[in-house]
Write a protein that holds these residues in place. Structure first.
Motif, PDB file in Angstrom:
ATOM      1  N   TRP A  52     -46.174  97.664   3.851  1.00 44.31           N
ATOM      2  CA  TRP A  52     -46.978  96.880   4.577  1.00 44.31           C
ATOM      3  C   TRP A  52     -48.262  96.667   3.901  1.00 44.31           C
ATOM      4  O   TRP A  52     -48.833  97.407   2.912  1.00 44.31           O
ATOM      5  N   GLY A  53     -48.815  95.196   3.758  1.00 47.63           N
ATOM      6  CA  GLY A  53     -50.182  94.948   3.210  1.00 47.63           C
ATOM      7  C   GLY A  53     -51.158  94.556   4.322  1.00 47.63           C
ATOM      8  O   GLY A  53     -50.605  94.198   5.588  1.00 47.63           O
ATOM      9  N   PHE A  54     -52.296  94.772   4.195  1.00 47.13           N
ATOM     10  CA  PHE A  54     -53.451  94.463   5.269  1.00 47.13           C
ATOM     11  C   PHE A  54     -54.412  93.702   4.513  1.00 47.13           C
ATOM     12  O   PHE A  54     -54.661  93.855   3.444  1.00 47.13           O
ATOM     13  N   PRO A  55     -54.961  92.735   5.255  1.00 53.13           N
ATOM     14  CA  PRO A  55     -56.147  91.789   4.714  1.00 53.13           C
ATOM     15  C   PRO A  55     -57.074  92.334   3.965  1.00 53.13           C
ATOM     16  O   PRO A  55     -57.692  91.708   2.934  1.00 53.13           O
ATOM     17  N   GLU A  56     -57.525  93.655   4.435  1.00 53.48           N
ATOM     18  CA  GLU A  56     -58.513  94.244   3.634  1.00 53.48           C
ATOM     19  C   GLU A  56     -58.498  95.049   2.499  1.00 53.48           C
ATOM     20  O   GLU A  56     -59.589  95.596   2.082  1.00 53.48           O
ATOM     21  N   GLY A 145     -61.389  88.237   9.758  1.00 53.08           N
ATOM     22  CA  GLY A 145     -62.812  88.306   9.478  1.00 53.08           C
ATOM     23  C   GLY A 145     -63.412  89.414  10.296  1.00 53.08           C
ATOM     24  O   GLY A 145     -64.630  89.755  10.221  1.00 53.08           O
ATOM     25  N   ALA A 146     -62.536  90.170  10.958  1.00 46.20           N
ATOM     26  CA  ALA A 146     -63.070  91.180  11.992  1.00 46.20           C
ATOM     27  C   ALA A 146     -63.888  92.443  11.237  1.00 46.20           C
ATOM     28  O   ALA A 146     -64.689  93.269  11.839  1.00 46.20           O
ATOM     29  N   PHE A 147     -63.411  92.650   9.926  1.00 45.80           N
ATOM     30  CA  PHE A 147     -63.733  93.946   9.367  1.00 45.80           C
ATOM     31  C   PHE A 147     -64.270  93.680   7.952  1.00 45.80           C
ATOM     32  O   PHE A 147     -64.373  94.493   7.304  1.00 45.80           O
ATOM     33  N   ASP A 148     -64.714  92.539   7.852  1.00 40.82           N
ATOM     34  CA  ASP A 148     -65.231  92.099   6.290  1.00 40.82           C
ATOM     35  C   ASP A 148     -66.523  92.845   6.005  1.00 40.82           C
ATOM     36  O   ASP A 148     -66.902  93.341   5.097  1.00 40.82           O
ATOM     37  N   TYR A 149     -67.324  93.311   7.200  1.00 41.50           N
ATOM     38  CA  TYR A 149     -68.498  93.906   6.923  1.00 41.50           C
ATOM     39  C   TYR A 149     -68.197  95.535   6.557  1.00 41.50           C
ATOM     40  O   TYR A 149     -69.160  95.971   5.864  1.00 41.50           O
ATOM     41  N   ARG A 150     -66.950  95.920   6.723  1.00 43.84           N
ATOM     42  CA  ARG A 150     -66.668  97.138   6.055  1.00 43.84           C
ATOM     43  C   ARG A 150     -66.617  97.304   4.872  1.00 43.84           C
ATOM     44  O   ARG A 150     -66.759  98.400   4.171  1.00 43.84           O
ATOM     45  N   PHE A 151     -66.282  96.173   4.145  1.00 44.29           N
ATOM     46  CA  PHE A 151     -65.980  96.105   2.666  1.00 44.29           C
ATOM     47  C   PHE A 151     -66.653  95.645   1.789  1.00 44.29           C
ATOM     48  O   PHE A 151     -66.569  95.328   0.723  1.00 44.29           O
ATOM     49  N   GLU A 152     -67.712  94.874   2.207  1.00 44.60           N
ATOM     50  CA  GLU A 152     -68.946  94.069   1.554  1.00 44.60           C
ATOM     51  C   GLU A 152     -69.993  94.706   1.137  1.00 44.60           C
ATOM     52  O   GLU A 152     -70.486  95.715   2.193  1.00 44.60           O
ATOM     53  N   GLY A 153     -70.534  94.790  -0.007  1.00 39.75           N
ATOM     54  CA  GLY A 153     -71.958  95.420  -0.042  1.00 39.75           C
ATOM     55  C   GLY A 153     -72.592  96.117  -0.639  1.00 39.75           C
ATOM     56  O   GLY A 153     -73.234  96.773  -0.559  1.00 39.75           O
TER      57      GLY A 153
END
Length: 153
Positions: A52-56, A145-153
């Motif tokens: 499986w691949g996940f978008p994040e 887009g629900a978890f973008d905040y966890r991976f940016e920055g």
């Protein structure tokens, strides 16, 4: 504390027939790639080894399929962050023409770390349930887009 294994559990009622909801999970191309994962190497068939691949995430996640009973149950096994294999059961039950999906994941001992895992994975499976319901009933992808905040920055 006891050495009993903890279980993360979540469930939801989806206003679609069991066969339709089961197929959205059993054949990821018909459902899960639209609301949860972005890749699967194949459908859930007993004994299959899936990727499986996940978008994040860039990496792939191995999923070993256990039991599959059409319109009733899918079990699979995957590795937790600590390297332990966990069992996931997805049960499907008819309720007045709709579907109740119940997901349980077990594999961590009753320790402070295990409790943290149980809380986090209960949250994750509850999110899965909400995403499934939104997609099945309305064609909406809640995960995008629900978890973008966890991976940016």
């Amino acid at each position: 504390m006891s050495n009993n294994l903890l279980t993360a559990t979540a469930s939801i009622q989806v206003l679609k027939p069991v066969a339709e909801v089961f197929e959205m999970i059993q054949n990821p191309q018909k459902g899960m790639v639209n609301f949860w994962i972005n890749k699967s190497s194949g459908p859930f068939t007993e004994g299959a080894m899936l990727q499986w691949g996940f978008p994040e995430f860039d990496e792939q996640f191995p999923v070993r399929v256990g039991k599959v009973i059409d319109d009733e149950l899918i079990t699979f096994y995957w590795e937790a962050e600590n390297g332990k294999e966990h069992e996931v059961k997805m049960a499907f039950a008819d309720y007045k023409g709709s579907t109740v999906v119940t997901i349980t994941e077990s594999g961590e001992p009753n320790t402070p770390e295990g409790l943290k895992w149980a809380i986090g994975n209960t949250e994750g499976w509850a999110n899965f349930c909400a995403c499934l319901k939104a997609w099945a009933e309305h064609g909406i992808n809640l995960r995008k887009g629900a978890f973008d905040y966890r991976f940016e920055g």
